[in-house]
Motif scaffolding. Structure first.
Motif, PDB file in Angstrom:
ATOM      1  N   GLU A 265     -50.333 -12.383  65.616  1.00 48.55           N
ATOM      2  CA  GLU A 265     -50.933 -11.525  66.620  1.00 48.55           C
ATOM      3  C   GLU A 265     -51.974 -12.319  67.400  1.00 48.55           C
ATOM      4  OE1 GLU A 265     -53.819  -7.654  66.579  1.00 48.55           O
ATOM      5  OE2 GLU A 265     -52.279  -7.819  65.053  1.00 48.55           O
ATOM      6  N   VAL A 266     -51.942 -12.243  68.700  1.00 42.95           N
ATOM      7  CA  VAL A 266     -52.923 -12.933  69.531  1.00 42.95           C
ATOM      8  C   VAL A 266     -54.267 -12.231  69.356  1.00 42.95           C
ATOM      9  CG1 VAL A 266     -53.562 -13.518  71.893  1.00 42.95           C
ATOM     10  CG2 VAL A 266     -51.189 -13.663  71.182  1.00 42.95           C
ATOM     11  N   VAL A 267     -55.293 -13.014  68.989  1.00 40.37           N
ATOM     12  CA  VAL A 267     -56.621 -12.432  68.771  1.00 40.37           C
ATOM     13  C   VAL A 267     -57.630 -12.862  69.829  1.00 40.37           C
ATOM     14  CG1 VAL A 267     -56.309 -12.136  66.292  1.00 40.37           C
ATOM     15  CG2 VAL A 267     -57.269 -14.273  67.168  1.00 40.37           C
ATOM     16  N   GLY A 268     -57.228 -13.769  70.714  1.00 43.19           N
ATOM     17  CA  GLY A 268     -58.145 -14.184  71.763  1.00 43.19           C
ATOM     18  C   GLY A 268     -57.450 -14.926  72.874  1.00 43.19           C
TER      19      GLY A 268
ATOM     20  N   ARG B 186     -55.327 -22.646  68.298  1.00 41.84           N
ATOM     21  CA  ARG B 186     -55.325 -22.479  69.752  1.00 41.84           C
ATOM     22  C   ARG B 186     -53.995 -22.984  70.284  1.00 41.84           C
ATOM     23  NH1 ARG B 186     -60.355 -24.411  72.842  1.00 41.84           N
ATOM     24  NH2 ARG B 186     -59.434 -23.005  74.348  1.00 41.84           N
ATOM     25  N   VAL B 187     -53.334 -22.152  71.062  1.00 40.73           N
ATOM     26  CA  VAL B 187     -52.019 -22.464  71.605  1.00 40.73           C
ATOM     27  C   VAL B 187     -52.140 -22.548  73.113  1.00 40.73           C
ATOM     28  CG1 VAL B 187     -49.632 -21.673  71.830  1.00 40.73           C
ATOM     29  CG2 VAL B 187     -50.897 -21.233  69.714  1.00 40.73           C
ATOM     30  N   ARG B 188     -51.664 -23.645  73.675  1.00 43.86           N
ATOM     31  CA  ARG B 188     -51.667 -23.809  75.133  1.00 43.86           C
ATOM     32  C   ARG B 188     -50.231 -23.710  75.614  1.00 43.86           C
ATOM     33  NH1 ARG B 188     -55.157 -27.148  79.117  1.00 43.86           N
ATOM     34  NH2 ARG B 188     -54.344 -26.128  80.958  1.00 43.86           N
TER      35      ARG B 188
ATOM     36  N   THR C 156     -54.123 -20.247  77.551  1.00 44.64           N
ATOM     37  CA  THR C 156     -54.583 -20.672  76.221  1.00 44.64           C
ATOM     38  C   THR C 156     -54.926 -19.437  75.398  1.00 44.64           C
ATOM     39  OG1 THR C 156     -55.529 -22.652  77.232  1.00 44.64           O
ATOM     40  CG2 THR C 156     -56.197 -22.148  74.982  1.00 44.64           C
ATOM     41  N   LEU C 157     -54.325 -19.338  74.223  1.00 44.38           N
ATOM     42  CA  LEU C 157     -54.570 -18.186  73.369  1.00 44.38           C
ATOM     43  C   LEU C 157     -54.831 -18.629  71.937  1.00 44.38           C
ATOM     44  CD1 LEU C 157     -51.508 -17.600  71.853  1.00 44.38           C
ATOM     45  CD2 LEU C 157     -51.067 -17.147  74.256  1.00 44.38           C
ATOM     46  N   THR C 158     -55.390 -17.721  71.150  1.00 44.96           N
ATOM     47  CA  THR C 158     -55.719 -18.003  69.756  1.00 44.96           C
ATOM     48  C   THR C 158     -54.905 -17.080  68.856  1.00 44.96           C
ATOM     49  OG1 THR C 158     -57.955 -18.601  70.407  1.00 44.96           O
ATOM     50  CG2 THR C 158     -57.593 -18.155  68.074  1.00 44.96           C
ATOM     51  N   VAL C 159     -54.280 -17.675  67.835  1.00 40.32           N
ATOM     52  CA  VAL C 159     -53.446 -16.934  66.883  1.00 40.32           C
ATOM     53  C   VAL C 159     -53.868 -17.327  65.469  1.00 40.32           C
ATOM     54  CG1 VAL C 159     -51.090 -16.545  66.073  1.00 40.32           C
ATOM     55  CG2 VAL C 159     -51.514 -16.973  68.498  1.00 40.32           C
TER      56      VAL C 159
END
Length: 54
Positions: free
Chosen positions: A19-22, A40-42, A28-31
């Motif tokens: 689940e994406v939390v940020g 961190r996923v780009r 760029t998202l945080t999982v």
């Protein structure tokens, strides 16, 4: 020479489910992982506005 260098670098990919939390920027998202680390996923090759862009 550049082609030789590009072909010598191994490509790797991994599957990450969660689940994406940020969101840091538009791409760029945080999982969180199952062991409670945050990754961190780009996202590549998408065109979205950055955080301070209209």
């Amino acid at each position: 020479m550049a082609l030789v260098l590009l072909l010598s670098v191994p490509a790797s990919a991994a599957e990450l489910r969660g689940e994406v939390v940020g969101l840091s920027d538009g791409d760029t998202l945080t999982v969180p992982t199952t062991d409670r680390q945050q990754v961190r996923v780009r996202l590549a090759e998408i065109d979205v506005p950055e955080s301070r862009q209209p």
